[in-house]
Design a protein around this motif. Structure first.
Motif, PDB file in Angstrom:
ATOM      1  N   MET A   1       6.087  13.119   2.415  1.00 41.47           N
ATOM      2  CA  MET A   1       6.033  11.721   2.853  1.00 41.47           C
ATOM      3  C   MET A   1       4.610  11.235   3.151  1.00 41.47           C
ATOM      4  O   MET A   1       4.370  10.027   3.199  1.00 41.47           O
ATOM      5  CB  MET A   1       6.893  11.522   4.112  1.00 41.47           C
ATOM      6  N   MET A   2       3.665  12.170   3.360  1.00 43.33           N
ATOM      7  CA  MET A   2       2.313  11.733   3.730  1.00 43.33           C
ATOM      8  C   MET A   2       1.650  10.932   2.615  1.00 43.33           C
ATOM      9  O   MET A   2       0.991   9.922   2.868  1.00 43.33           O
ATOM     10  CB  MET A   2       1.432  12.929   4.090  1.00 43.33           C
ATOM     11  N   ALA A   3       1.834  11.383   1.367  1.00 47.22           N
ATOM     12  CA  ALA A   3       1.188  10.675   0.259  1.00 47.22           C
ATOM     13  C   ALA A   3       1.693   9.236   0.134  1.00 47.22           C
ATOM     14  O   ALA A   3       0.887   8.292   0.128  1.00 47.22           O
ATOM     15  CB  ALA A   3       1.369  11.436  -1.044  1.00 47.22           C
ATOM     16  N   PRO A   4       3.014   8.994   0.055  1.00 43.79           N
ATOM     17  CA  PRO A   4       3.470   7.595  -0.034  1.00 43.79           C
ATOM     18  C   PRO A   4       3.143   6.786   1.223  1.00 43.79           C
ATOM     19  O   PRO A   4       2.866   5.586   1.123  1.00 43.79           O
ATOM     20  CB  PRO A   4       4.985   7.712  -0.245  1.00 43.79           C
ATOM     21  N   TYR A   5       3.155   7.441   2.391  1.00 43.40           N
ATOM     22  CA  TYR A   5       2.817   6.730   3.636  1.00 43.40           C
ATOM     23  C   TYR A   5       1.377   6.254   3.595  1.00 43.40           C
ATOM     24  O   TYR A   5       1.082   5.085   3.877  1.00 43.40           O
ATOM     25  CB  TYR A   5       3.047   7.649   4.828  1.00 43.40           C
ATOM     26  N   TRP A   6       0.454   7.153   3.248  1.00 48.19           N
ATOM     27  CA  TRP A   6      -0.965   6.754   3.197  1.00 48.19           C
ATOM     28  C   TRP A   6      -1.199   5.697   2.113  1.00 48.19           C
ATOM     29  O   TRP A   6      -1.962   4.762   2.313  1.00 48.19           O
ATOM     30  CB  TRP A   6      -1.836   7.987   2.956  1.00 48.19           C
ATOM     31  N   ARG A   7      -0.546   5.851   0.975  1.00 47.81           N
ATOM     32  CA  ARG A   7      -0.708   4.846  -0.084  1.00 47.81           C
ATOM     33  C   ARG A   7      -0.266   3.476   0.405  1.00 47.81           C
ATOM     34  O   ARG A   7      -0.921   2.461   0.155  1.00 47.81           O
ATOM     35  CB  ARG A   7       0.105   5.246  -1.324  1.00 47.81           C
ATOM     36  N   HIS A   8       0.873   3.436   1.091  1.00 45.27           N
ATOM     37  CA  HIS A   8       1.397   2.170   1.626  1.00 45.27           C
ATOM     38  C   HIS A   8       0.430   1.579   2.650  1.00 45.27           C
ATOM     39  O   HIS A   8       0.138   0.375   2.614  1.00 45.27           O
ATOM     40  CB  HIS A   8       2.760   2.406   2.263  1.00 45.27           C
ATOM     41  N   GLN A   9      -0.055   2.416   3.561  1.00 43.70           N
ATOM     42  CA  GLN A   9      -0.960   1.938   4.600  1.00 43.70           C
ATOM     43  C   GLN A   9      -2.261   1.398   4.005  1.00 43.70           C
ATOM     44  O   GLN A   9      -2.760   0.350   4.413  1.00 43.70           O
ATOM     45  CB  GLN A   9      -1.284   3.072   5.577  1.00 43.70           C
TER      46      GLN A   9
END
Length: 555
Positions: free
Chosen positions: A528-536
């Motif tokens: 989840m870290m990759a999509p979370y950081w991309r979104h942020q």
């Protein structure tokens, strides 16, 4: 508020009467009067009212003035799109300042689609009307080949026209063209003439370029004293203080020992990384998150915070002396490999000291050094929003703005790796020069001066036991303790937390040098870290960044 005021001059009263009768030129002039507070009390609200009346009738200067107020956030909320619309209306009528300012926005892509080609056309129209700022910008576009085919002769032509009107950046860049023989016959004497003219008008870049000339003795009598004196004013310039500090430091070192300083630069040149386009910093998740999402500046840590007990001592041992602390040393540690199991184990730990739990941030080496050591920037009006003056940095190694590879040593100071034979001879010569410098009975003061002369060299040598790290470093050594660039954190005696010293690398666009991010093999919640950081990143900064999982199989 009523325009009628018996205390106003007859000229202003006559202007008010014309404006109220619908005279567009008078309305514009009255807007100017209120904007600048000339003949009336300054009042942006009244200025906007009269500029608006004139603009509705197609008065170009009023359209430009309203656009400028939108651009600068004066009276209105700052709005580049509104500024562009008004600038375009005025530019189509041939208003030179509107054409110039619209060109600036085209270059920056602010309020309008980025286009160097369109900017060149706008600059040319304004330049042909004698607008010095546009003449300078057009020269800059020709010199860089931005939006038009590179042409140094044309660049010189437009710089000269702007220089004739006293434009300081054009004077500085014209000096640069003479310095390097671009579009004109090379002449250090002519270069220094233009640097001086620009420096006298307050251009700090020109003054720094002139300081470089005195350091090298190009077109002037070589003088380290003059070099340092010219840098004094520039040390307060947040955009140039880094270069100025380094040049002052360099001049002082050459003044003390030209032979040791020359060898130092030869060794640093040999160790400087030029081929790798990327360098990777391994860190913890919380630091990575701060760098990515909080516009956090990148930090260089104090050398005493590293974990090697022999740090900085090996060269001193070879020279035959106990290590002396000179200026404080700050380092950033990097690796050419962005997914190294060794580095995950060494440097990517969490707060519990579990390894391989963090992330690796990979930087573009060319964009990495576009930073300031001070957070503040100089303030500029829009009329000064120009491309920077050319730096005379071809004559300076600017050693703190480079990545260096660490050299690993076996016993008896035997160097390993690339270029070892050449480096071995340099260090042999260095030992001879150091012996001459300190003499048979070296004093503590002499050894402290030697520490300063050696600068970062002792911190680029490590024991062969560490060779698997293949570490690379950015090193800053030219600041004194107490310098305002150095940040600190107090110790917490109750918790046993140590004090910290560090440098911050501030950027206007903190994401600009980042190529991609890699999540460690044991990174928590990495699905989840990759999509979370991309979104942020997309939400906060409209930025897209490649965030990938490690391919290392952790065992």
């Amino acid at each position: 508020m009523s325009e009628h005021n018996p205390e106003l001059s007859p000229e202003i009263q006559a202007l008010i009467e014309k404006a109220q009768n619908g005279d567009a030129e008078a309305q514009n002039e009255l807007g100017d009067a209120y904007y600048f507070g000339e003949g009336v009390e300054q009042n942006y609200e009244r200025a906007v009212y009269w500029f608006g009346k004139a603009a509705e009738q197609g008065e170009a200067h009023a359209q430009y003035s309203l656009g400028y107020m939108y651009r600068m956030g004066q009276y209105f909320e700052q709005n580049d799109e509104a500024a562009v619309k008004l600038y375009q209306q005025a530019a189509e009528q041939g208003h030179a300042s509107a054409q110039y300012n619209l060109g600036v926005l085209c270059v920056r892509g602010e309020g309008i689609t980025q286009s160097d080609t369109k900017a060149v056309k706008l600059y040319r129209k304004a330049a042909q009307q004698g607008n010095a700022l546009a003449q300078y910008e057009l020269g800059f576009m020709y010199a860089r080949g931005n939006g038009i085919k590179k042409n140094d002769t044309e660049a010189v032509k437009w710089y000269r026209l702007a220089s004739d009107q006293g434009n300081t950046r054009a004077l500085c860049n014209l000096g640069y063209m003479y310095d390097f023989g671009r579009g004109v016959k090379q002449s250090s004497k002519e270069a220094n003439k233009y640097y001086r003219l620009a420096a006298k008008k307050g251009n700090n870049r020109a003054q720094l370029n002139l300081a470089f000339s005195y350091f090298q003795g190009d077109g002037v009598k070589q003088s380290y004293v003059r070099t340092k004196a010219l840098c004094e004013r520039i040390l307060k310039d947040p955009e140039l203080s880094f270069e100025a500090y380094e040049l002052v430091d360099r001049a002082g070192r050459f003044e003390k020992s030209k032979s040791i300083s020359t060898l130092r630069e030869l060794i640093l040149f040999h160790l400087q990384v030029r081929k790798n386009l990327t360098m990777t910093h391994y860190t913890s998740f919380d630091v990575g998150q701060a760098i990515l999402l909080e516009k956090s500046p990148f930090r260089l840590g104090h050398i005493n915070a590293v974990n090697d007990p022999n740090e900085g001592k090996l060269l001193w041992q070879e020279l035959g002396y106990e290590p002396e602390e000179g200026n404080p040393v700050f380092i950033g540690c990097f690796l050419p490999d962005s997914d190294s199991l060794n580095m995950w184990r060494f440097y990517s730990k969490n707060h519990l000291n579990d390894d391989a739990c963090g992330c690796a941030i990979t930087f573009n080496t060319e964009r990495f050094f576009d930073y300031r050591l001070m957070a503040e920037q100089g303030s500029h009006t829009e009329q000064e929003e120009q491309m920077p003056s050319f730096a005379n940095t071809g004559q300076s190694p600017q050693e703190s703005a480079a990545f260096y590879r660490v050299v690993y040593l076996k016993d008896n100071f035997k160097l390993l790796g690339q270029g070892a034979t050449k480096l071995q001879s340099y260090f042999k010569d260095l030992k001879k020069e150091v012996d001459k410098f300190v003499g048979k009975n070296p004093t503590p003061e002499k050894l402290q001066t030697l520490a300063w002369l050696l600068g970062p060299l002792p911190y680029l040598l490590k024991d062969a036991n560490y060779k698997d790290e293949q570490e690379h470093r950015v090193i800053v050594t030219h600041l004194d303790y107490g310098a305002k660039e150095i940040k600190s954190e107090d110790p917490d005696f109750a918790k046993g937390t140590a004090p910290r010293l560090y440098l911050e690398l501030h950027r206007d666009d903190h994401l600009a040098p980042i190529e991609y991010v890699t999540l460690g093999p044991k990174a928590p919640n990495k699905e989840m870290m990759a999509p979370y950081w991309r979104h942020q990143l997309a939400s906060k900064f409209s930025a897209k960044l490649d965030i990938r999982p490690s391919r290392c199989a952790y065992k």
